[in-house]
Design a protein around this motif. Structure first.
Motif, PDB file in Angstrom:
ATOM      1  N   VAL A 127       0.830  -1.210   0.000  1.00  0.00           N
ATOM      2  CA  VAL A 127       0.000   0.000   0.000  1.00  0.00           C
ATOM      3  C   VAL A 127       0.863   1.258   0.000  1.00  0.00           C
ATOM      4  O   VAL A 127       0.613   2.202  -0.766  1.00  0.00           O
ATOM      5  CB  VAL A 127      -0.965  -0.004   1.202  1.00  0.00           C
ATOM      6  N   ALA A 130       2.400   1.629  -3.415  1.00  0.00           N
ATOM      7  CA  ALA A 130       1.438   2.161  -4.383  1.00  0.00           C
ATOM      8  C   ALA A 130       1.216   3.654  -4.165  1.00  0.00           C
ATOM      9  O   ALA A 130       1.152   4.438  -5.134  1.00  0.00           O
ATOM     10  CB  ALA A 130       0.113   1.405  -4.266  1.00  0.00           C
ATOM     11  N   GLN A 131       1.108   4.059  -2.903  1.00  0.00           N
ATOM     12  CA  GLN A 131       0.937   5.479  -2.608  1.00  0.00           C
ATOM     13  C   GLN A 131       2.138   6.286  -3.086  1.00  0.00           C
ATOM     14  O   GLN A 131       1.986   7.354  -3.694  1.00  0.00           O
ATOM     15  CB  GLN A 131       0.731   5.689  -1.103  1.00  0.00           C
ATOM     16  N   SER A 155      -9.388  11.280   1.828  1.00  0.00           N
ATOM     17  CA  SER A 155      -9.255   9.879   2.257  1.00  0.00           C
ATOM     18  C   SER A 155      -9.852   9.660   3.638  1.00  0.00           C
ATOM     19  O   SER A 155     -10.297   8.557   3.962  1.00  0.00           O
ATOM     20  CB  SER A 155      -7.786   9.455   2.251  1.00  0.00           C
ATOM     21  N   GLU A 242      -6.049   4.321   4.724  1.00  0.00           N
ATOM     22  CA  GLU A 242      -4.864   4.075   3.896  1.00  0.00           C
ATOM     23  C   GLU A 242      -5.254   3.552   2.515  1.00  0.00           C
ATOM     24  O   GLU A 242      -4.662   3.949   1.501  1.00  0.00           O
ATOM     25  CB  GLU A 242      -3.927   3.088   4.588  1.00  0.00           C
ATOM     26  N   ALA A 246      -4.614   5.478  -1.099  1.00  0.00           N
ATOM     27  CA  ALA A 246      -3.935   4.839  -2.225  1.00  0.00           C
ATOM     28  C   ALA A 246      -4.803   4.896  -3.483  1.00  0.00           C
ATOM     29  O   ALA A 246      -4.322   5.212  -4.583  1.00  0.00           O
ATOM     30  CB  ALA A 246      -3.594   3.389  -1.879  1.00  0.00           C
ATOM     31  N   THR A 247      -6.083   4.611  -3.341  1.00  0.00           N
ATOM     32  CA  THR A 247      -6.996   4.625  -4.487  1.00  0.00           C
ATOM     33  C   THR A 247      -7.124   6.017  -5.084  1.00  0.00           C
ATOM     34  O   THR A 247      -7.099   6.195  -6.308  1.00  0.00           O
ATOM     35  CB  THR A 247      -8.380   4.109  -4.071  1.00  0.00           C
TER      36      THR A 247
END
Length: 255
Positions: A127, A130-131, A155, A242, A246-247
């Protein structure tokens, strides 16, 4: 809600800041249901200082021509410090709980232990990776830095889902039990719809899609938690934040 007025809003905001960030604020000694509700509703507002911090680091890194990935990692490190790494700890604990056992009590015990197992470490690496990879694409101009900061704040709207009425608590003790089922369902729907509409200002199609996907990811996590743990916990709150971040960062990259 029986309590009204600016004083209640002030206490709710202090509770949100004190719970979700490392910013020192006067403690809220009496947390009524109204104040708990207000704290979760105001979660994105409480995260504004963290959003400003991330945005400032991203913009400064771009001006200094520092490698974008290095800037992104520094920004995420500052964000972790600014939130006492509570959300990352929740992500780790949820991953360990989901993989430890199919027994509810065993999974909850693993999550409460506080130690990071293999699944938790892998979850944090994936995660955060990816972030960082996504955030590196924001190291460009002021607009991109602002979007990165807003993504941090947005978020925290994950809590509007994890704390929505109808989502049960997995256990009666712990931080999560104070805030579980405090956010009215109408606010959850209206709030996320507002975020989708606001995302149109970022990009007419990628913005709304990114926000909708973030909400879907949180809903899937909550559904899984309810089935496996019998409800949500404070760790699920952190994991939801979190994953939503990330999304959003991935979905809005280069928007």
């Amino acid at each position: 809600m029986s309590e009204r007025g600016p004083a209640v809003v002030g206490r709710s905001l202090r509770l949100a800041i004190g719970t979700l960030t490392a910013i020192p604020v006067p403690a809220v000694t009496r947390v009524s249901p109204t104040i708990a509700t207000g704290a979760m509703v105001l979660a994105p507002v409480a995260a504004l200082p963290l959003g400003l911090l991330v945005g400032a680091i991203v913009w400064a890194g771009a001006q200094a021509t520092i490698p974008p990935l290095a800037v992104a990692l520094v920004a995420l490190g500052a964000l972790a410090l600014g939130s006492r790494a509570l959300h990352l700890d929740g992500l780790s604990d949820v991953a360990d709980g989901l993989t430890a056992s199919y027994d509810r009590e065993r999974s909850l015990a693993v999550m409460k232990s506080g130690t990071a197992g293999p699944a938790g470490v892998v979850a944090i690496v994936i995660v955060l990776g990816a972030q960082a990879a996504a955030l590196a694409t924001y190291v460009d101009d002021v607009r991109s830095a602002v979007i990165a900061g807003l993504a941090v704040c947005a978020s925290r709207a994950a809590l509007w889902i994890t704390c929505a009425t109808g989502v049960p608590s997995a256990r009666p003790d712990g931080l999560g039990s104070t805030f579980t089922e405090r956010v009215p369902g109408w606010w959850t729907l209206l709030g996320w719809a507002g975020l989708v509409a606001a995302a149109l200002l970022v990009d007419t199609w990628r913005g709304p899609v990114a926000v909708a996907l973030a909400a879907l990811v949180v809903l899937l996590l909550v559904g899984r938690a309810v089935r496996r743990f019998g409800g949500v916990t404070g760790d699920v709150f952190g994991a939801a934040i979190e994953l939503a971040l990330a999304t959003l960062l991935i979905g809005l990259a280069n928007a």
